[in-house]
Design an enzyme around this catalytic site. Structure first.
Site, PDB file in Angstrom:
ATOM      1  CB  ALA A  64      -0.919   0.091   1.157  1.00 22.67           C
ATOM      2  N   GLY A 109       0.663  -5.024   0.925  1.00 26.08           N
ATOM      3  CA  GLY A 109      -0.610  -4.878   0.137  1.00 26.08           C
ATOM      4  C   GLY A 109      -0.535  -5.773  -1.187  1.00 26.08           C
ATOM      5  CD  GLU A 112      -2.209  -7.547   3.176  1.00 24.78           C
ATOM      6  OE1 GLU A 112      -1.959  -6.165   2.786  1.00 24.78           O
ATOM      7  OE2 GLU A 112      -2.791  -7.665   4.324  1.00 24.78           O
ATOM      8  CD  GLU A 132       1.771  -5.373   5.818  1.00 27.98           C
ATOM      9  OE1 GLU A 132       3.037  -6.426   6.061  1.00 27.98           O
ATOM     10  OE2 GLU A 132       0.991  -5.497   4.907  1.00 27.98           O
TER      11      GLU A 132
HETATM   12  C1  HXC Z   1       4.835   4.208  -1.693  1.00 33.36           C
HETATM   13  C2  HXC Z   1       6.860   3.252  -2.514  1.00 33.36           C
HETATM   14  C3  HXC Z   1       6.649   2.252  -1.788  1.00 33.36           C
HETATM   15  C4  HXC Z   1       5.158   1.932  -1.190  1.00 33.36           C
HETATM   16  C5  HXC Z   1       8.366   1.550  -2.968  1.00 33.36           C
HETATM   17  N1  HXC Z   1       8.025   3.178  -3.128  1.00 33.36           N
HETATM   18  N2  HXC Z   1       7.533   1.326  -2.214  1.00 33.36           N
HETATM   19  N3  HXC Z   1       6.052   4.435  -2.277  1.00 33.36           N
HETATM   20  N4  HXC Z   1       4.536   3.252  -0.811  1.00 33.36           N
HETATM   21  N5  HXC Z   1       4.765   0.982  -0.563  1.00 33.36           N
HETATM   22  C6  HXC Z   1       8.740   4.019  -3.852  1.00 33.36           C
HETATM   23  C7  HXC Z   1       9.817   4.615  -3.136  1.00 33.36           C
HETATM   24  O1  HXC Z   1       9.620   5.592  -2.089  1.00 33.36           O
HETATM   25  C8  HXC Z   1      10.690   5.199  -4.113  1.00 33.36           C
HETATM   26  O2  HXC Z   1      10.147   6.384  -4.642  1.00 33.36           O
HETATM   27  C9  HXC Z   1      10.316   4.363  -5.501  1.00 33.36           C
HETATM   28  O3  HXC Z   1       9.395   3.636  -4.958  1.00 33.36           O
HETATM   29  C10 HXC Z   1      11.344   3.120  -5.485  1.00 33.36           C
HETATM   30  O4  HXC Z   1      11.729   2.635  -4.431  1.00 33.36           O
HETATM   31  P1  HXC Z   1      13.053   2.408  -3.763  1.00 33.36           P
HETATM   32  O5  HXC Z   1      12.961   2.224  -2.239  1.00 33.36           O
HETATM   33  O6  HXC Z   1      14.033   3.734  -4.035  1.00 33.36           O
HETATM   34  O7  HXC Z   1      13.764   1.033  -4.564  1.00 33.36           O
HETATM   35  P2  HXC Z   1      14.617  -0.219  -3.988  1.00 33.36           P
HETATM   36  O8  HXC Z   1      15.741   0.645  -2.967  1.00 33.36           O
HETATM   37  O9  HXC Z   1      14.936  -0.857  -4.903  1.00 33.36           O
HETATM   38  O10 HXC Z   1      13.639  -0.867  -2.738  1.00 33.36           O
HETATM   39  C11 HXC Z   1      12.776  -1.493  -3.242  1.00 33.36           C
HETATM   40  C12 HXC Z   1      11.845  -1.943  -1.908  1.00 33.36           C
HETATM   41  C13 HXC Z   1      11.515  -0.720  -1.088  1.00 33.36           C
HETATM   42  C14 HXC Z   1      12.668  -2.880  -1.115  1.00 33.36           C
HETATM   43  C15 HXC Z   1      10.450  -2.595  -2.325  1.00 33.36           C
HETATM   44  O11 HXC Z   1      11.054   0.356  -2.005  1.00 33.36           O
HETATM   45  C16 HXC Z   1      10.528  -0.829  -0.087  1.00 33.36           C
HETATM   46  O12 HXC Z   1      11.100  -1.589   1.007  1.00 33.36           O
HETATM   47  N6  HXC Z   1       9.280  -0.563  -0.234  1.00 33.36           N
HETATM   48  C17 HXC Z   1       8.254  -0.719   0.966  1.00 33.36           C
HETATM   49  C18 HXC Z   1       7.902  -1.743   1.091  1.00 33.36           C
HETATM   50  C19 HXC Z   1       6.663  -2.077   2.115  1.00 33.36           C
HETATM   51  O13 HXC Z   1       7.196  -1.851   3.281  1.00 33.36           O
HETATM   52  N7  HXC Z   1       5.600  -2.286   1.808  1.00 33.36           N
HETATM   53  C20 HXC Z   1       4.289  -2.227   2.907  1.00 33.36           C
HETATM   54  C21 HXC Z   1       3.788  -1.102   2.851  1.00 33.36           C
HETATM   55  S1  HXC Z   1       2.547  -1.319   4.000  1.00 33.36           S
HETATM   56  P3  HXC Z   1      11.146   7.888  -4.878  1.00 33.36           P
HETATM   57  O14 HXC Z   1      10.361   8.847  -5.079  1.00 33.36           O
HETATM   58  O15 HXC Z   1      12.139   7.746  -3.695  1.00 33.36           O
HETATM   59  O16 HXC Z   1      11.909   7.394  -6.331  1.00 33.36           O
HETATM   60  C22 HXC Z   1       1.140  -1.959   3.422  1.00 33.36           C
HETATM   61  C23 HXC Z   1      -0.002  -2.079   4.160  1.00 33.36           C
HETATM   62  C24 HXC Z   1      -1.062  -2.945   3.436  1.00 33.36           C
HETATM   63  O17 HXC Z   1       1.367  -2.312   2.463  1.00 33.36           O
HETATM   64  C25 HXC Z   1      -2.498  -2.748   4.007  1.00 33.36           C
HETATM   65  C26 HXC Z   1      -3.225  -1.450   3.957  1.00 33.36           C
HETATM   66  C27 HXC Z   1      -4.425  -1.224   4.865  1.00 33.36           C
END
Ligand code: HXC
Length: 258
Positions: A64, A109, A112, A132
């Protein structure tokens, strides 16, 4: 639509989540659009199987949208979780089989979303997980419920409590993905499986799916009643008569109708 692409390859529908700059992270708008495209899929009787994939080279869906969630209050977070759950439940209950085509990160997400599909095929570079708790939240689009149903309680708890990302081979070992293939073969593999499914009787597949899904939540006696019911319903279809006649006449059926 801004963040969702939709195309058809014969009887296969293909949804692409497309926000590559944010690794296809699911914001509110994307969920609304996903819901809209499902209307189209549901109405189209020519679609027998649905594939869901992520745009670009790196991600299926990286979760998400963290930027959008950061300042949410509990009421807004509840609404966000409810809409995601509604859309994913719709995917789970679609009349046709769904395949998640996991071409990279499927996190939070994203994992999921993949779990709401019937089948998951991953490329060798895929990484899956529920990170998360590292963000101070829980999975909120079905992860605390569907992950344990797919991989069992102990593994689901391990993945959710540690927030660890696992690679495609580990995901295969624990049953989180059905198949792992080379990156360049991913779409062909998914399309081939979809075409194989689409070559079988659509009504039988649809009611088999409903019976498996409903039965999994029920006690065994109730569940077996679902099976008896859908089995019987198949005998009201032309496909059942045609396919059994074709078998006995030692010929192949051209195309299923129902
Ligand atoms: C918003 C995101 C994002 C996310 C990546 N990006 N994941 N933006 N939400 N979930 C964005 C980054 O900010 C970045 O933007 C661009 O995408 C590229 O990501 P990088 O981090 O620079 O890439 P990399 O170094 O290759 O790392 C990849 C990654 C990392 C390991 C996947 O991006 C990451 O850890 N993402 C978050 C994963 C996560 O925690 N997901 C769970 C979210 S909570 P810029 O602008 O800097 O280029 C969830 C809850 C669900 O999902 C339920 C809700 C009700």
């Amino acid at each position: 639509m801004e963040n969702i692409k939709f195309e058809k390859d014969g009887n296969i529908g293909i949804i692409t989540i497309s926000r590559p700059k944010a690794l296809n992270a699911l914001n509110f708008k994307t969920l609304v659009e996903l819901n809209e495209v499902l209307d189209q899929v549901e109405k189209d009787e020519e679609i027998y199987v649905l594939l869901i994939r992520g745009d670009g080279e790196k991600a299926f869906v990286a979760g998400a949208d963290i930027a959008e969630m950061k300042d949410m209050n509990p009421k807004e977070a509840r609404e966000f979780s409810i809409i995601g759950n509604k859309v994913f439940r719709r995917i789970e209950n679609l009349r046709i089989p769904t395949i998640a085509v996991i071409n990279g990160y499927a996190l939070g997400g994203g994992c999921e979303l993949a779990l709401s599909c019937d089948i998951r095929i991953a490329s060798e570079n895929a990484k899956l997980g529920q990170p998360e708790v590292g963000l101070g939240i829980t999975p909120g689009f079905g992860g605390t419920q569907r992950l344990s149903r797919v991989v069992g309680l102990a593994k689901a708890k391990e993945l959710i409590f540690t927030g660890d990302m696992i690679d495609a081979n580990e995901a295969f070992k624990i049953g989180l993905v059905n198949r792992v293939v080379k990156k360049e073969e991913l779409m062909d593999e998914a399309l081939n499986m979809a075409k194989k499914i689409a070559s079988n009787a659509p009504f039988a597949i649809s009611v088999a799916k409903a019976s498996i899904n409903r039965g999994y939540q029920a006690d065994i006696d109730t569940a077996l009643m679902y099976e008896v019911e859908v089995f019987a319903q198949c005998f009201a279809t032309e496909d059942q008569k045609d396919a059994m006649t074709a078998f006995l006449e030692k010929r192949k059926i051209e195309k299923f109708k129902n």
